[in-house]
Design an enzyme around this catalytic site. Sequence first.
Site, PDB file in Angstrom:
ATOM      1  CB  THR A 154      -8.276  25.968  52.377  1.00 23.87           C
ATOM      2  OG1 THR A 154      -9.588  26.446  52.174  1.00 23.87           O
ATOM      3  CG2 THR A 154      -8.242  24.467  52.205  1.00 23.87           C
ATOM      4  NE  ARG A 181     -18.896  27.704  51.750  1.00 20.50           N
ATOM      5  CZ  ARG A 181     -17.569  27.726  51.691  1.00 20.50           C
ATOM      6  NH1 ARG A 181     -16.855  27.021  52.561  1.00 20.50           N
ATOM      7  NH2 ARG A 181     -16.952  28.446  50.764  1.00 20.50           N
ATOM      8  CB  THR A 203      -6.307  28.236  49.508  1.00 20.44           C
ATOM      9  OG1 THR A 203      -6.739  28.912  50.705  1.00 20.44           O
ATOM     10  CG2 THR A 203      -5.193  29.048  48.861  1.00 20.44           C
ATOM     11  CB  ILE A 205     -13.997  33.050  47.801  1.00 24.80           C
ATOM     12  CG1 ILE A 205     -13.413  34.205  48.614  1.00 24.80           C
ATOM     13  CG2 ILE A 205     -15.517  33.036  47.914  1.00 24.80           C
ATOM     14  CD1 ILE A 205     -13.648  34.099  50.109  1.00 24.80           C
TER      15      ILE A 205
END
Length: 281
Positions: A154, A181, A203, A205
């Site tokens: 991200t 998702r 940022t 998972i």
Amino acid sequence: MRAIIVHGGAGDAKRTEEIPERVDFVKKVANYGFDLLKSGLNAVEVAVRVVKMLEDHPLFDAGRGSYLNEEGFVEMDAGIMDGSTLSIGAVAGIKRLKNPIELARLVMEKSHHNILIGDGAEKFALENGLEFVPPYYFYTDRIIKIFEGTYGDTVGAVVLDGNKIVSAVSTGGTPKKHVGRVGDSPIVGSGFYANSEFGAVSTGIGEDIMKVILSFRISLYYPNYSISDAVKKCIDDLSGINGHGGLIALDKNGNIGYSFNTKGMFFAYMKDGQDTVVGGF
């Protein structure tokens, strides 16, 4: 006090040859954003402009560099929050828009909602004249080659203009993600958060980040701890659930915080009293 911190993702930079270019670029973005602050632009405008720069660069997982989902197309998310008013704008499942962060800003400023998704979000973008691009815009050689990648990175920014703090985030999500998702990025408190005291962007998972509400989690520690120590404690909490990611933040006094438990995180920051931009991985 004026300050800005940006990131270009946390994870394992499998394409190590890209690291110098990516570090140089996030430093360029932070420096550009700080110049905008010095010119008098407000934190919302600066946050959107610097995130757009990251969205337009093909080496970052946002905008043009977005990872492809399991069916081979992009689904992008973005969010923005004005800490002075607690106004929020977020979008998810965006497929055809060049700069999702612009749409997140529109949701914050021109709608009665906090989040729009999919076709409805793109309809709102079209009604407001935002730029759409054809699917092949996202199919860069790099993205095709790393279609089997294992992490997301991200992009985001936290900006203090002397009056208010703004946090902004944008992402293409994780590689080969399930269609539909949505990660942490457009979820206020998880992917981004700002109030009158601090602002933060996460940022890594997203499924892990949402479990600990990583961006808002700073409030458990700050101001009893410095913003830097608070951020580190948040990452310790993420590690405690075997989560992986990074966090950038700044407080109302321009103090900077960043931490990560991945192999690296692309970051850069600049503030009043600082001679040169600081950045790294």
